[in-house]
Design an enzyme around this catalytic site. Structure first.
Site, mmCIF file in Angstrom:
data_model
loop_
_atom_site.group_PDB
_atom_site.id
_atom_site.type_symbol
_atom_site.label_atom_id
_atom_site.label_comp_id
_atom_site.label_asym_id
_atom_site.label_seq_id
_atom_site.Cartn_x
_atom_site.Cartn_y
_atom_site.Cartn_z
ATOM 1 C CG ASP A 27 -1.193 8.428 17.504
ATOM 2 O OD1 ASP A 27 -0.924 7.480 16.758
ATOM 3 O OD2 ASP A 27 -0.958 9.624 17.211
ATOM 4 C CG ASP A 85 2.299 5.495 11.165
ATOM 5 O OD1 ASP A 85 2.205 5.331 9.940
ATOM 6 O OD2 ASP A 85 3.037 6.354 11.673
HETATM 7 N N1 GLY Z 1 3.209 8.407 13.530
HETATM 8 C C1 GLY Z 1 4.141 7.668 14.234
HETATM 9 C C2 GLY Z 1 5.501 7.671 13.670
HETATM 10 O O1 GLY Z 1 6.119 8.703 13.537
HETATM 11 O O2 GLY Z 1 5.991 6.618 13.383
#
Ligand code: GLY
Length: 411
Positions: free
Chosen positions: A125, A186
């Site tokens: 992230d 993501d």
């Molecule tokens: N992992 C990021 C989300 O919950 O979209």
């Protein structure tokens, strides 16, 4: 004989009248698919400034607003949590909207608190955290002291890449040859940091690594209809696909709404950064899947999972709508008609719906978050039907993009 010679006085008047009748009666901006969104956006952003100032005053610099707990209290997080970049990023966007130095001061303080994340390789992230904060700081201030932080973050992100898999590892320790190598859709969002690093360094490996990740995801994450799985499990030694499944969606075979939104935004951005047609094709495929889905409601805010079993009573996800709307605005600039208008119409409906009282919180409520009704992780019963800092971020971004596009259209 030429037709002009044949035209007598009355036919000339008729022709003139027809010509005048063909002129648009309204200004070009009024016929634009986004018409009216500039006024709506300005009003909503004005309110957002008051709400985010109040939010900022509630919290010390090292705590970031995350959501509202089931007991109604504000839930915060420290910089380690994946959402820490969104609050500073939103403050930067509101500074961009107002030019107000007070917002800049607040954004700077919040951004500085994210700095340790540029060296945190515990998950993927890093782009969400550092690019949304320091990237916006650099873009809006030109202050080059942001560059080393961003380059450190990009370098940290590359340490989670494995050539055997051809992707950045999303979750779990890395390296680890004994556990499945997890990559989530993501993760496409984090590539923007690598493309930025490509432009700001002489190191082309950032670019090649980002392309490898985008291509591996393209090859394995998608179904023929353009929808995507959430989680891919790869063999860490060979890179073979072991499993395609979900974590935050309803089922392995379902289409988790925010996952579709991340993919749409991610491939649109990757096309912007590379100009490679295969990424535009994928962004279009995702958009067509989402926007033509029989269970996409008329107000265009998707159910949290497009295959949720309790549709039409299933919860909607404001965050998926906000991310999708912002992505569609950008994607509309890369396609021809009638796709362009189709994307703009859908994005406009999403932003308008999110701006109604059904979703948009009034100042003094909702712990100063802008939007209500996001879904974080329903299967884990976590962050269900709540505000989410990332829903706010992409909502603000979408409103700013709509304003800019309307302004460009009238020049
Ligand atoms: N992992 C990021 C989300 O919950 O979209």
């Amino acid at each position: 004989m030429s037709p002009t010679v044949l035209m007598n006085r009355s036919t000339l008047f008729l022709a003139l009248a027809l010509l005048v009748g063909c002129q648009p009666e309204t200004a070009p901006e009024a016929t634009h698919p986004l018409a009216g969104l500039d006024t709506l956006a300005a009003a909503s952003l004005e309110q957002a400034v008051a709400q985010y100032r109040a939010m900022d005053e509630t919290l010390p610099d090292t705590l970031f607003p995350r959501t509202i707990n089931p007991d109604g209290t504000l839930r915060t997080n420290t910089s380690e949590w994946w959402t820490s970049g969104f609050f500073p990023g939103s403050l930067w966007y509101l500074y961009e909207f107002t030019g107000n130095d007070d917002l800049k001061t607040r954004a700077l303080a919040r951004t500085a608190a994210v700095e340790p994340e540029s060296r945190n390789a515990s998950d993927h992230d890093i782009g969400f955290k550092v690019y949304n904060s320091f990237g916006n700081a650099l873009r809006l201030t030109g202050d080059t002291t942001n560059i080393p932080v961003l380059l450190t973050a990009a370098q940290t992100l590359t340490t989670r890449f494995d050539p055997a898999v051809g992707a950045i590892r999303s979750w779990g320790a890395h390296p680890d040859t004994t556990s499945p190598y997890l990559v989530i859709i993501d993760n496409m969002m984090n590539l923007e940091l690598l493309f930025w690093a490509t432009r700001h360094s002489s190191d082309s490996s950032y670019y090649h690594l980002a392309l490898a990740h985008a291509d591996t995801t393209l090859a394995n994450h998608f179904r023929p209809d353009g929808s995507s799985y959430h989680v891919l499990e790869y063999d860490p030694l060979t890179g073979a696909v072991l499993k395609k499944r979900t974590a935050q969606g309803y089922a392995d075979s379902s289409s988790w709404a925010r996952g579709q939104a991340w993919g749409l935004y991610g491939y649109t951005m990757t096309y912007r950064e590379t100009g490679l047609a295969r990424y535009l094709d994928q962004a279009n495929a995702i958009a067509q899947f989402l926007l033509n889905h029989p269970d996409l409601p008329e107000d265009k805010v998707p159910y949290w999972d497009l295959n949720a079993p309790d549709i039409p009573d299933a919860l909607r996800d404001a965050s998926a709508a906000a991310i999708t709307a912002s992505a569609l605005l950008e994607l509309s600039g890369f396609v021809d008609e009638p796709q362009r208008t189709f994307y703009l119409d859908n994005a406009a409906t999403m932003l308008r719906t999110l701006s109604t009282s059904a979703y948009r919180a009034v100042p003094g409520t909702n712990h100063n978050f802008l939007l209500q009704h996001g879904v974080g992780h329903l299967p884990a019963d976590s962050e269900v039907d709540v505000p989410l800092s990332y829903a706010d971020y992409y909502y603000i971004e979408g409103l700013l993009r709509a304003r800019e596009m309307l302004a460009d259209a009238t020049q």
